[in-house]
Design an enzyme around this catalytic site. Sequence first.
Site, PDB file in Angstrom:
ATOM      1  N   SER A   1       2.445  -2.563   3.908  1.00 42.93           N
ATOM      2  CA  SER A   1       2.733  -2.738   2.514  1.00 42.93           C
ATOM      3  C   SER A   1       4.157  -2.379   2.109  1.00 42.93           C
ATOM      4  CB  SER A   1       1.757  -1.886   1.699  1.00 42.93           C
ATOM      5  OG  SER A   1       1.968  -0.499   1.976  1.00 42.93           O
TER       6      SER A   1
ATOM      7  N   LYS B   1      10.343   3.229  -1.817  1.00 43.85           N
ATOM      8  CA  LYS B   1       9.163   2.401  -2.083  1.00 43.85           C
ATOM      9  C   LYS B   1       8.616   2.787  -3.463  1.00 43.85           C
ATOM     10  CE  LYS B   1       4.728   1.164   0.123  1.00 43.85           C
ATOM     11  NZ  LYS B   1       3.849   1.395   1.290  1.00 43.85           N
TER      12      LYS B   1
ATOM     13  N   SER C   1       1.486   0.565   7.512  1.00 42.01           N
ATOM     14  CA  SER C   1       2.325  -0.022   6.458  1.00 42.01           C
ATOM     15  C   SER C   1       3.820   0.232   6.575  1.00 42.01           C
ATOM     16  CB  SER C   1       1.864   0.472   5.080  1.00 42.01           C
ATOM     17  OG  SER C   1       0.751  -0.259   4.644  1.00 42.01           O
TER      18      SER C   1
END
Lengths: 486, 98
Positions: A150, A73, A174
Amino acid sequence: MQFLDLTIRELHNELVKKTVTPLDLVKEAILRAKADNNNAFEYIMEKEAVEMALKLKEPEVDNLFWGIPFAIKDNFSTKDIVTTASSNILAGYVPVFDATVVKKLLDAKAIPIAKTTLDELAMGGSGTTGHLGTTFNPYDKQHEHLIGGSSCGSASSVAASVVPFALGSDTGDSVRKPASYAGLVGFKPTWGRISRLGLFPFATSLDHVGYFTRSVYDAAHLLNLLAGRDVEDATSSDIPVDDYAKLLNTDIKGVKIAIIKEIVDSIYDKSINAAFQKTIASLKIRGAKVEYVSIDRKLLGALFPTYVVISCAEATSNNANLDGIKFGPYQAGKTYEEVMSKARTKGFSELIKRRFVIGSFCLMRENQDVLFLRAQKVRRMIVDKVNDIFKDYDAIFLPASPTPAPKLGEASDRLSDEYLIADNHMVIGNFGGFPSITLPLGFKGKLPFGGNLTAKPFNEAKLLQIANVIEDITGFYNLSVRTAKL
Amino acid sequence: MKEINKQVLKDAAKRLLFDMSEEEYDTLLKEFDVITKQMDLIGQIEGIDDHEPMTFPFPCETAYLREDIPAKPLSKEDALKNAKNKTAGQIKLPKVVG
């Protein structure tokens, strides 16, 4: 089936047998990443990954991660690799060190092949707010449904079998919510179990490192590697790390599992409720004791606003360093305030600014007692209540989301129980720092949905053991768009 | 709780060193209609003020002294690597005094 359709453990066996090399895997992963049409990637590390793969010659039999490609990420620091957290305020930022989790994976000779998209600065749950636009769900070829956020790009890349695992971060849900929408195992261990050095902070008291895999076994092995004290992160724990993978078995006789009645009652999707009840019945047959418990509905109704107040307030100070001076695009001005103000006005999207203003509003002197401090008090009430449940039960089991992936732009009633309770209950895991894992439970049409298990702090071994049994019950091992029988 | 109006929101944004367009402030003001109702749910909980605020998930003490091991700090080159406006080995900003 091609090699990257396999799990980490299966790939390791092929690498040890030399039926495939790290270079073969990297080339296949890069090919798939380049062909990706879900907007999962910020940056594909082709040159760097090939260079790393070329150096790996003799397989390490006892090292499960040797030569395994993975994705990161884009809110984890990666030395010499541009890292933007999907925000224009960090355009062109190149970190000078690796996050501890990245370093541990590099030391184990796993090979990062890409940085993945996220909701800007990890402050969103839809996968639609990054500076590269919406990230899509690989299960929906028409791109009508979201993947959630996210950690949208990491979820998308594992669900599409570009990589067998990917790093994410989890402040509200997330990792665990997109895992539900993408049919994956999404795990965030106890707060402090994994070092956060190098993870861009959003809300420090809630932020966790997490990750996506396609099996519980892989998730357990990854925890073996990533868990442990880091002297560079004062919030990391020195509680001894177990051998989580070795402790996995399929015996859950006598295990006690709680279901929170008010949360289940707020879920109206028939497919999800049926799959959930079927799983409970199977757990009982295998010897688990599954019982309903209650939490005051008013307390549960306050979960989401409590999260909003605390996370937005913490975010305002954590992101104060984003000024376009030390890093990010510089904007000329007559005073340093003007320089910063111009950089921040231009660099943050509207959504991020709105969140910051909410945080600032909650911290205003007139509001601190009634909003910020009260939210922190409610947080304690909720965590105390859940800790009471853990005095009698080994884990809490719930549907991870009230529906499969919603349609993009679909509006929901933000004051309904379905939204406030069922869609946001996983934030309990962040409030109490509880280890919490989502894993696939079923499909509604072509879209997957998951269940969520949570245990008391540092009880990852038990949590993963129960998750392993649920994986055995559902048969959703190594689920991806390429392996799912739709 | 402080009354919410556009000026209060502008003040909050100013404290955070950014600005928004008039339309964006209007959207935010509208958003506050729902947010305020959600925040009211916190106030409706009985016995709330009998509890201590929770700032971290659980007590997490680091009470020891690290070994005094010499290590190289961040080099000047690395520290300046991402700054766009610099001069003579330092970050350059508009004059603050005089």
